[in-house]
Scaffold this motif. Structure first.
Motif, short mmCIF file in Angstrom:
data_model
loop_
_atom_site.label_atom_id
_atom_site.label_comp_id
_atom_site.label_asym_id
_atom_site.label_seq_id
_atom_site.Cartn_x
_atom_site.Cartn_y
_atom_site.Cartn_z
N LEU A 11 0.82 -1.21 0.00
CA LEU A 11 0.00 0.00 0.00
C LEU A 11 0.86 1.26 0.00
O LEU A 11 0.54 2.23 -0.70
CB LEU A 11 -0.95 -0.01 1.19
N ALA A 12 1.93 1.25 0.74
CA ALA A 12 2.83 2.41 0.75
C ALA A 12 3.47 2.61 -0.62
O ALA A 12 3.56 3.74 -1.12
CB ALA A 12 3.91 2.24 1.83
N ALA A 13 3.89 1.51 -1.24
CA ALA A 13 4.49 1.61 -2.57
C ALA A 13 3.46 2.06 -3.60
O ALA A 13 3.76 2.88 -4.48
CB ALA A 13 5.10 0.27 -2.98
N ALA A 14 2.24 1.58 -3.49
CA ALA A 14 1.18 1.98 -4.42
C ALA A 14 0.88 3.48 -4.28
O ALA A 14 0.74 4.19 -5.28
CB ALA A 14 -0.09 1.15 -4.18
N ARG A 15 0.77 3.96 -3.04
CA ARG A 15 0.53 5.40 -2.83
C ARG A 15 1.64 6.23 -3.43
O ARG A 15 1.40 7.23 -4.11
CB ARG A 15 0.37 5.69 -1.34
N ALA A 16 2.88 5.83 -3.22
CA ALA A 16 4.02 6.57 -3.77
C ALA A 16 4.00 6.54 -5.29
O ALA A 16 4.24 7.56 -5.95
CB ALA A 16 5.34 6.01 -3.23
N HIS A 17 3.70 5.39 -5.87
CA HIS A 17 3.65 5.24 -7.32
C HIS A 17 2.59 6.16 -7.93
O HIS A 17 2.88 6.94 -8.84
CB HIS A 17 3.37 3.79 -7.68
N PHE A 18 1.36 6.09 -7.43
CA PHE A 18 0.28 6.87 -8.02
C PHE A 18 0.43 8.36 -7.74
O PHE A 18 0.13 9.18 -8.60
CB PHE A 18 -1.07 6.32 -7.58
N ALA A 19 0.92 8.72 -6.58
CA ALA A 19 1.18 10.13 -6.29
C ALA A 19 2.26 10.67 -7.21
O ALA A 19 2.17 11.80 -7.71
CB ALA A 19 1.58 10.31 -4.82
N GLY A 20 3.27 9.86 -7.47
CA GLY A 20 4.35 10.27 -8.38
C GLY A 20 3.84 10.48 -9.79
O GLY A 20 4.20 11.45 -10.46
N ARG A 21 2.99 9.58 -10.27
CA ARG A 21 2.44 9.75 -11.62
C ARG A 21 1.62 11.03 -11.71
O ARG A 21 1.74 11.78 -12.67
CB ARG A 21 1.58 8.54 -11.99
N LEU A 22 0.78 11.28 -10.71
CA LEU A 22 -0.04 12.50 -10.74
C LEU A 22 0.80 13.77 -10.64
O LEU A 22 0.39 14.81 -11.14
CB LEU A 22 -1.09 12.46 -9.63
N ALA A 23 1.95 13.68 -10.03
CA ALA A 23 2.82 14.84 -9.92
C ALA A 23 3.47 15.20 -11.25
O ALA A 23 3.83 16.36 -11.47
CB ALA A 23 3.90 14.60 -8.86
N PHE A 24 3.61 14.21 -12.14
CA PHE A 24 4.36 14.44 -13.37
C PHE A 24 3.57 14.17 -14.65
O PHE A 24 4.12 14.27 -15.73
CB PHE A 24 5.65 13.61 -13.36
N GLU A 25 2.30 13.82 -14.52
CA GLU A 25 1.45 13.58 -15.68
C GLU A 25 0.16 14.37 -15.55
O GLU A 25 -0.32 14.63 -14.45
CB GLU A 25 1.09 12.09 -15.80
N THR A 26 -0.40 14.73 -16.70
CA THR A 26 -1.72 15.33 -16.75
C THR A 26 -2.42 14.75 -17.96
O THR A 26 -1.76 14.23 -18.87
CB THR A 26 -1.64 16.87 -16.82
N ASP A 27 -3.74 14.81 -17.98
CA ASP A 27 -4.44 14.30 -19.15
C ASP A 27 -4.85 15.46 -20.05
O ASP A 27 -4.69 16.63 -19.69
CB ASP A 27 -5.62 13.41 -18.76
N VAL A 28 -5.34 15.13 -21.24
CA VAL A 28 -5.65 16.18 -22.21
C VAL A 28 -6.76 17.10 -21.71
O VAL A 28 -6.73 18.31 -21.98
CB VAL A 28 -5.99 15.60 -23.60
N SER A 29 -7.73 16.57 -20.99
CA SER A 29 -8.81 17.41 -20.47
C SER A 29 -8.28 18.44 -19.48
O SER A 29 -8.67 19.62 -19.53
CB SER A 29 -9.90 16.56 -19.80
N ASP A 30 -7.41 18.01 -18.59
CA ASP A 30 -6.84 18.95 -17.61
C ASP A 30 -5.91 19.96 -18.28
O ASP A 30 -5.88 21.13 -17.90
CB ASP A 30 -6.11 18.20 -16.50
#
Length: 164
Positions: A11-30
């Motif tokens: 769970l800690a690794a999953a939180r870090a993974h998904f938080a990291g992706r959101l920090a460096f990725e955005t989608d076309v709508s955003d």
């Protein structure tokens, strides 16, 4: 539910993974919403070659191929500028490479997942460069119809938001 050490680590690794992706990725709508809102300091960059740019690019983007970034970005953009980069689509890592270059230059950057392909498929505004016989350039609307497989269809003239 009892949490085992293995589950806690997962769970800690999953939180870090998904938080990291959101920090460096955005989608076309955003990305589109940021441009429409005129968010200060946000610049959308198309990293593809000139031929691809001319064929069609996200309205509001600037054309800045990767080889030009090290010289142009520090010369043309103030510290604190936030970049969103894109390339062709999900099968291309050009935007990822551009993100690395820009971050090494000391700027905040996010990759627009889906790239130009999903920008166009979701029906966001597209410009294309047209040349006449004399070589004069003009920009024309090249917006594609919304692809119902990638974006909810507009209802009564308004776009449905998927609320991602």
């Amino acid at each position: 539910m009892e949490t085992t050490p293995e589950l806690a680590a997962h769970l800690a690794a999953a939180r870090a993974h998904f938080a990291g992706r959101l920090a460096f990725e955005t989608d076309v709508s955003d990305a589109h919403a940021a441009l429409e809102a005129g968010e200060p300091g946000v610049v959308l960059i198309d990293t593809r070659n000139r031929e691809a740019w001319d064929q069609g690019h996200a309205r509001g983007a600037i054309h800045l191929p990767k080889p030009d970034m090290p010289a142009r970005i520090p010369a043309e953009f103030a510290p604190g500028t936030r970049f969103i980069v894109y390339c062709w689509g999900p099968g291309c890592n050009g935007a990822t490479r551009a993100g690395l270059i820009i971050s090494e230059l000391g700027y905040e950057v996010k990759e627009m997942i889906g790239g130009f392909e999903y920008w166009a498929r979701e029906g966001f505004p597209v410009d294309k460069v047209v040349r006449d016989d004399a070589g004069n350039e003009s920009v024309e609307d090249g917006t594609y119809p919304v692809d119902p497989l990638t974006s909810p269809l507009p209802v009564a003239g308004n776009r449905i938001v998927c609320d991602c």
